[in-house]
Every structure is written in structure tokens, then in C-alpha cells.
Design a protein around this motif. Structure first.
Motif, PDB file in Angstrom:
ATOM      1  N   HIS A 113       0.892  -1.247   0.056  1.00  0.00           N
ATOM      2  CA  HIS A 113       0.036  -0.003  -0.112  1.00  0.00           C
ATOM      3  C   HIS A 113       1.079   1.220  -0.110  1.00  0.00           C
ATOM      4  O   HIS A 113       0.324   2.317  -0.439  1.00  0.00           O
ATOM      5  N   ASP A 114       2.161   1.235   0.574  1.00  0.00           N
ATOM      6  CA  ASP A 114       2.923   2.393   0.592  1.00  0.00           C
ATOM      7  C   ASP A 114       3.628   2.403  -0.948  1.00  0.00           C
ATOM      8  O   ASP A 114       4.119   1.676  -1.498  1.00  0.00           O
ATOM      9  N   PRO A 115       3.451   3.551  -1.589  1.00  0.00           N
ATOM     10  CA  PRO A 115       3.657   3.708  -3.048  1.00  0.00           C
ATOM     11  C   PRO A 115       5.482   3.543  -3.364  1.00  0.00           C
ATOM     12  O   PRO A 115       5.744   2.965  -4.335  1.00  0.00           O
ATOM     13  N   ARG A 116       6.328   3.739  -2.241  1.00  0.00           N
ATOM     14  CA  ARG A 116       7.632   3.559  -2.537  1.00  0.00           C
ATOM     15  C   ARG A 116       8.047   2.003  -2.490  1.00  0.00           C
ATOM     16  O   ARG A 116       8.616   1.488  -3.117  1.00  0.00           O
ATOM     17  N   HIS A 117       7.167   1.295  -1.619  1.00  0.00           N
ATOM     18  CA  HIS A 117       7.461  -0.066  -1.506  1.00  0.00           C
ATOM     19  C   HIS A 117       6.778  -0.780  -2.704  1.00  0.00           C
ATOM     20  O   HIS A 117       7.211  -1.801  -3.092  1.00  0.00           O
ATOM     21  N   ALA A 118       5.567  -0.283  -3.149  1.00  0.00           N
ATOM     22  CA  ALA A 118       5.025  -0.960  -4.283  1.00  0.00           C
ATOM     23  C   ALA A 118       5.902  -0.680  -5.523  1.00  0.00           C
ATOM     24  O   ALA A 118       5.969  -1.523  -6.294  1.00  0.00           O
ATOM     25  N   ALA A 119       6.423   0.471  -5.752  1.00  0.00           N
ATOM     26  CA  ALA A 119       7.536   0.723  -6.871  1.00  0.00           C
ATOM     27  C   ALA A 119       8.530  -0.255  -6.569  1.00  0.00           C
ATOM     28  O   ALA A 119       9.115  -0.853  -7.475  1.00  0.00           O
ATOM     29  N   PHE A 120       9.077  -0.530  -5.374  1.00  0.00           N
ATOM     30  CA  PHE A 120      10.306  -1.475  -5.088  1.00  0.00           C
ATOM     31  C   PHE A 120       9.917  -2.918  -5.786  1.00  0.00           C
ATOM     32  O   PHE A 120      10.633  -3.654  -6.433  1.00  0.00           O
ATOM     33  N   LEU A 121       8.716  -3.336  -5.151  1.00  0.00           N
ATOM     34  CA  LEU A 121       8.048  -4.596  -5.526  1.00  0.00           C
ATOM     35  C   LEU A 121       8.019  -4.992  -7.071  1.00  0.00           C
ATOM     36  O   LEU A 121       8.347  -5.984  -7.511  1.00  0.00           O
ATOM     37  N   GLN A 122       7.483  -3.825  -7.569  1.00  0.00           N
ATOM     38  CA  GLN A 122       7.409  -3.886  -9.306  1.00  0.00           C
ATOM     39  C   GLN A 122       8.947  -4.084  -9.594  1.00  0.00           C
ATOM     40  O   GLN A 122       9.088  -4.710 -10.636  1.00  0.00           O
ATOM     41  N   GLU A 123       9.796  -3.375  -9.038  1.00  0.00           N
ATOM     42  CA  GLU A 123      11.251  -3.523  -9.514  1.00  0.00           C
ATOM     43  C   GLU A 123      11.838  -5.294  -9.438  1.00  0.00           C
ATOM     44  O   GLU A 123      12.590  -5.483 -10.075  1.00  0.00           O
ATOM     45  N   CYS A 124      11.469  -5.670  -8.441  1.00  0.00           N
ATOM     46  CA  CYS A 124      11.753  -6.997  -7.986  1.00  0.00           C
ATOM     47  C   CYS A 124      11.415  -8.100  -8.989  1.00  0.00           C
ATOM     48  O   CYS A 124      11.771  -9.050  -9.075  1.00  0.00           O
ATOM     49  N   THR A 125      10.285  -7.849  -9.761  1.00  0.00           N
ATOM     50  CA  THR A 125       9.850  -8.751 -10.874  1.00  0.00           C
ATOM     51  C   THR A 125      10.871  -8.951 -11.991  1.00  0.00           C
ATOM     52  O   THR A 125      10.788  -9.713 -12.707  1.00  0.00           O
TER      53      THR A 125
END
Length: 477
Positions: A304-316
Motif C-alpha cells: 500500500h506504500d507507493p515507495r514499497h509498491a515501486a520497489f516490489l515492481q522492480e523486484c519482478t
């Protein structure tokens, strides 16, 4: 497994739908099944090969996104001594598809179901994929029934797989399941989804596996217009996914034990890719101590945190080396594991939507029965990895391009408007090019400009949004 559901309606000649039609033409996506394939499907829907084992007394249920009609899996959960019994029924596509027939040949051309915002391009004709082969509620269906006995910690202690007749009693969705479980109104077979799912999640942590809770970008229709939003996965999504992983791991173990199979494999990420992720974490102000593993860090993040969401997207990006690996006659491949699962793993739970699953299932049925796999399975094995790679690549292109088209359509009247955003990606080779995530609406688009910094919050101006070109472009304001 959760699947993205983006739906767009409207006149076929509207700019958005016209752009989607053009994309299908560009990718060579078929718009209909040949007449002989439809006729073959109609015949098989009326007279499938039915198993003798009857499991229709078990009250199975399905969990899928709302409105789903191509239902691959149905579940029944119960206690078994101090442990659990997971019954996982999977649509038996082979009960309808004759090897070498028109249906089979067309499935090998299509490889997988493609999801567009305005329509679905199915692997099989809808008379099967959304009708006779789908595990719809209150319909008796042929299925491949996995029975997996687990101990109190959720470890697999016994596996059985056979063909069976099953009958689902309820079609549930993720949000509804979550509400039932949270309010403690769920009956035991549904309530156990949390208990078993959490046990399997603990084992995933123990073996070093990773489940990425990447938020999904969704298109929401409201008052005849469309809005973009991000949907963070619910705990129920993850618990349900654990059952699919459990079955895929059991399937891989069966095939490895007998020496012939098709696995879904992923090599460990190279050091350079992980190092880049560490730099991304620094830029997004995510604390990643050197003694903390990548897998451990992922579990601390909040989608739900935009910074965390962006990092998770990079993890893909670490998942891009996944592929299908065939082996036979006891000659195991160099890599048998899937790095994100941290165990041998096979795709076998979505045969209505993915070609390889039908073959993996037949190999598992033969292994469990102590039989030699059917000739038609062995004859097709060697070509499957490339077929699946081509299909997976096309599906990825469809998803990326569709999101670009929808974003452009929704923003086409806002060119020159200014938005608040955050730089969530930068090109390693072109530091003036990256991606920006807007605070509102839920858009991630290309940004071009000097002195871009990863993780930087800035005001950006929309300079291009044309659904005909399928791209949007921002510059620093």
C-alpha cells in the motif's frame, strides 16, 4: 492464482477499442476459432471421457476474481488427524481434447489465453473453457483430483492424484473470502484456507521462497467513465496461491522421481541484478541492511506504500529468466528448481488457460499410477518449452501494451496538465529516461528529462497521450 481483470466497454470504433483492435492485428491474435475447431469443441463438450471415480459428495468451492467463468481449480479443505487434507480439483482438459485433433492443433498455436481490456482470446473455445470444462458451481465435471495430506506444520506427507468427477458448491471471490474469514463467519473448509495458507507461507520463509505482493493496476468503470487504481493483494490472494504452489511442487516432485517431466524453472538472480535492486532500495529510501536477505526484505514491505509498491515492481525483474525445462529417461536437467519458489515446481493448475499444464498433468497421472506416459505426451514434450516461451512473451506484450493504451486513452484530454509523481525507474543506459508513478491517477508512465534521480518526488507535465500510439510521456514540470 489471482488474475488481472481489466474490462472496457463502448463502441467498437471508439479510440480506445480501435487501438486495442489494432494491437490484436499487429500481434496476429486470432479473432475467432476455425469452424472445424468449434465443431470439435461442440462434439467433445457433449461427450467427454468421464472417469469412474466419483468425488461429487465433496463440497468443493472455487476462489477467483468476480465474474470469472473459466474456472480451473476447485478446493476442499479439511482436518486430517493433527494435520490437514487438501483436495485440489483441476479441470480435466484432456477429457475433451483428442490428441492430434483440431482442438489440440489450435491449442498448440494459441498456447495460452490472452486477456485484453475489452475481450478475452481463449486457449480453447468458450463452450469448453467457460462451459463444459469449467468447474462452475452446481455442475458435475471431469477433473484431475489431487489429494495432499499435510502434517500440523503444513509439510506434505502423502500425495495422490487421479481422475474424478467433482461438483463445486460455491463460486467465491477473494474479497468475499477475506470478509468471511475476518468476520469468522466462514465454514471450516473456507476458514482453513487461512490456517493452511499461513502454514505454507511459514514454510516458504523457511526454504527461502518469495511471493511478491505486487499491486495490480486496475481499470474501474464509474458513471460511464473509467478510472485507474492500484489494488494491493489481499491475504486471501496469497493463501489461495499457496494451494496452487503446493500442488505445483507436488507435481514437480512426482515427475523428478520418475525421471520424465516438464518443470517451470528459474535460475538464481545474478549478483548484478541484486546489486541494482540494492541501489533502487537506497533511492526509494527503503532500509535494506546488508545482513538481511532479499527474501527477508520482501516480507517487510507494504504494497500500500507507493515507495514499497515501486520497489516490489522492480523486484519482478528477477523473474525474467523463468522458462520451461523438459527432461526424460531419468536424465535430470542442470536446474530443476524455481528460484522464487525455492523448490522444484511445475505449472499444472491452469490447463484451461495454459497449454503446458495439460502435459504436466498427464505425466503426473502416469507417475502416480506407475504407468508409462502416453505416447502423445512424450511426442510433444521437446517442442513445448519454445512454444510456451513464445506464448509467454506474447502474453507479456499484450499486458504491457494494453496498460499503455488504456492509460493514454484515459489521459488524452489532459495533455499539458501537471501531476505529482515519483521516479520509480531509470534506464541504466539512458539516465535521462525512466518511469514516473503518479500519485493520482494510478499511472506509471515514461518520463524524459535531465538530472532525473531514482526515488525523487517531483511535479511532471503530461506531454503526450494518444491511444493510437499506445504511449504516454511526461517531462519534469
Amino acid at each position: 492464482m489471482p488474475r488481472r481483470r481489466i474490462r472496457v466497454t463502448g463502441a467498437p470504433k471508439a479510440p480506445l477499442r480501435a487501438a486495442l483492435a489494432a494491437l490484436r492485428a499487429e500481434l496476429g491474435v486470432p479473432d475467432a476459432f476455425p469452424a472445424e475447431v468449434e465443431a470439435d469443441a461442440e462434439r467433445s463438450a457433449q461427450a467427454p471421457t468421464l472417469p469412474s471415480y466419483d468425488a461429487t459428495d465433496l463440497p468443493f468451492f472455487t476462489v477467483d476474481p468476480p465474474g470469472s467463468t473459466d474456472l480451473d481449480q476447485a478446493t476442499h479443505l479439511s482436518r486430517q488427524g493433527t494435520g490437514y487434507r487438501v483436495r485440489y480439483a483441476i479441470a480435466d482438459v484432456a477429457a475433451f481434447v483428442v490428441p492430434g485433433g483440431p482442438l489440440d492443433a489450435e491449442a498448440h498455436k494459441r498456447v495460452n489465453t490472452l486477456y485484453f481490456p475489452d475481450q478475452k482470446i481463449p486457449l480453447h473455445p468458450t463452450v469448453l473453457s467457460e462451459g463444459a470444462g469449467s468447474l462452475l458451481p452446481d455442475r458435475t465435471r471431469p477433473a484431475v483430483l489431487w489429494t495432499l495430506d499435510l502434517d500440523a506444520e503444513g509439510r506434505t506427507v502423502a500425495v495422490d492424484v487421479r481422475r474424478a468427477l467433482v461438483r463445486s458448491r460455491a463460486q467465491l471471490d477473494y474479497a468475499g473470502v477475506q470478509r468471511q474469514i475476518d468476520s469468522r463467519t466462514a465454514e471450516e473448509p473456507v476458514a482453513l484456507l487461512k490456517e493452511i495458507g499461513q502454514a505454507r507461507e511459514r514454510l516458504e520463509v523457511e526454504r527461502g521462497g518469495i511471493s511478491l505482493g505486487v499491486p495490480e493496476q486496475e481499470i474501474i468503470e464509474r458513471d460511464h467513465t473509467y478510472e485507474l487504481a492500484f489494488r494491493a493483494p489481499l491475504p486471501a490472494d496469497g493463501w489461495n496461491a499457496q494451494l496452487s504452489l503446493l500442488t505445483g511442487m507436488a507435481a514437480a516432485d512426482l515427475m523428478v522421481a520418475t525421471g520424465t517431466g516438464i518443470l517451470r524453472t528459474l535460475p538464481a538472480a545474478p549478483d548484478g541484478a541484486v546489486a541494482r535492486l540494492r541501489r533502487t532500495a537506497v533511492a526509494l529510501h527503503i532500509d535494506w541492511p546488508h545482513h538481511v536477505s532479499y527474501a527477508a526484505l520482501i516480507r517487510t514491505l507494504d504494497p500500500h506504500d507507493p515507495r514499497h509498491a515501486a520497489f516490489l515492481q522492480e523486484c519482478t525483474t528477477l523473474l525474467r529468466g523463468a522458462g520451461y525445462t523438459v527432461f526424460r529417461d531419468g536424465k535430470l536437467p542442470a536446474i530443476t528448481t524455481h528460484a522464487a519458489v525455492a523448490a522444484p515446481y511445475a505449472h499444472c493448475t491452469a490447463p484451461l488457460r495454459r497449454l503446458a499444464d495439460r502435459y504436466a498433468t498427464e505425466l503426473c497421472l502416469a507417475a502416480a499410477a506407475g504407468h508409462t506416459p502416453p505416447d502423445w505426451v512424450l511426442a510433444a514434450l521437446d517442442a513445448l518449452p519454445q512454444q510456451m516461451a513464445d506464448g509467454t512473451r506474447r502474453a507479456g506484450t499484450v499486458e504491457r501494451e494494453c496498460v499503455d493504451i488504456v492509460e493514454a486513452a484515459l489521459l488524452k484530454d489532459r495533455v499539458q496538465d501537471v501531476f505529482d509523481g515519483c521516479v520509480v525507474d531509470l534506464s541504466e543506459h539512458q539516465p535521462t529516461v525512466g518511469a514516473v508513478q503518479l500519485e493520482s491517477p494510478a499511472v506509471i508512465g515514461r518520463i524524459e528529462g535531465e538530472h532525473l534521480r531514482l526515488g525523487e518526488r517531483l511535479r511532471v507535465r503530461l506531454t503526450r497521450a494518444d491511444p493510437g500510439t499506445a504511449k504516454i510521456l511526461f517531462t519534469p514540470a
